[in-house]
Design an enzyme around this catalytic site. Sequence first.
Site, PDB file in Angstrom:
ATOM      1  CB  CYS A   1      -1.056   0.036   1.112  1.00 54.89           C
ATOM      2  SG  CYS A   1      -2.303   1.195   1.035  1.00 54.89           S
ATOM      3  CG  HIS A   2      -0.611   5.100   1.332  1.00 56.79           C
ATOM      4  ND1 HIS A   2      -1.757   4.168   1.251  1.00 56.79           N
ATOM      5  CD2 HIS A   2      -0.639   6.252   0.940  1.00 56.79           C
ATOM      6  CE1 HIS A   2      -2.663   5.089   0.750  1.00 56.79           C
ATOM      7  NE2 HIS A   2      -2.150   6.176   0.392  1.00 56.79           N
ATOM      8  CB  ALA A   3       5.173   0.417   2.412  1.00 53.73           C
TER       9      ALA A   3
END
Length: 194
Positions: A118-120
């Site tokens: 995801c937003h990693a």
Amino acid sequence: MTKRLLFLVGDYVEDYEAKVPLQALEMVGYECVAVCPGKKPGDTIITAIHDFEGAQTYSEKPGHRLIITGDLASVSVDDFVGLVIPGGRAPEYLRLDEGVLELVRAFATAPKPIAAVCHAAQLLAAADVVRGKRVQAYPACKPEVLLAGGIWESPSAGLDSVCVDGNLVTAPAWPAHPAWLRAFVGVLGGELRP
């Protein structure tokens, strides 16, 4: 000797993307150590639950507490076989910490397996470890991946796909857990049987 994985987390990390992988990887024999800047073992962080409910973006609800089990200041890449970076809002501010960026770069340089969901991708981009690599992430992170020199691989419509490029295992969101975790264990040299 137990194989150890480092989880890089922070407040408002996505609950499913931190807790489910941590428990699943422990279930198959890995020791998972969760660290966060400014937190010591025994402290907790608050998680957030993101869901896809038909709006133009995901919704956010309060999650659970996650216990920090390691000290970021004393972490050595040599003590771990891989790194896990969950998404949510934590990567947005973790990427501002130079020590965190150095740690991510050290895993990439080693090279040791890195699982990011995801937003990693925001953290990977800020650490400059996606250049020339194929990456999947939550679609809103596409501009950051491209600006950091990464190669955007479009995720499946159900956000349940995975992308493996060398030591980097990325996925768009928590619906990808089965594929993402299976691929990560494979890159770690393990095997999961049905």
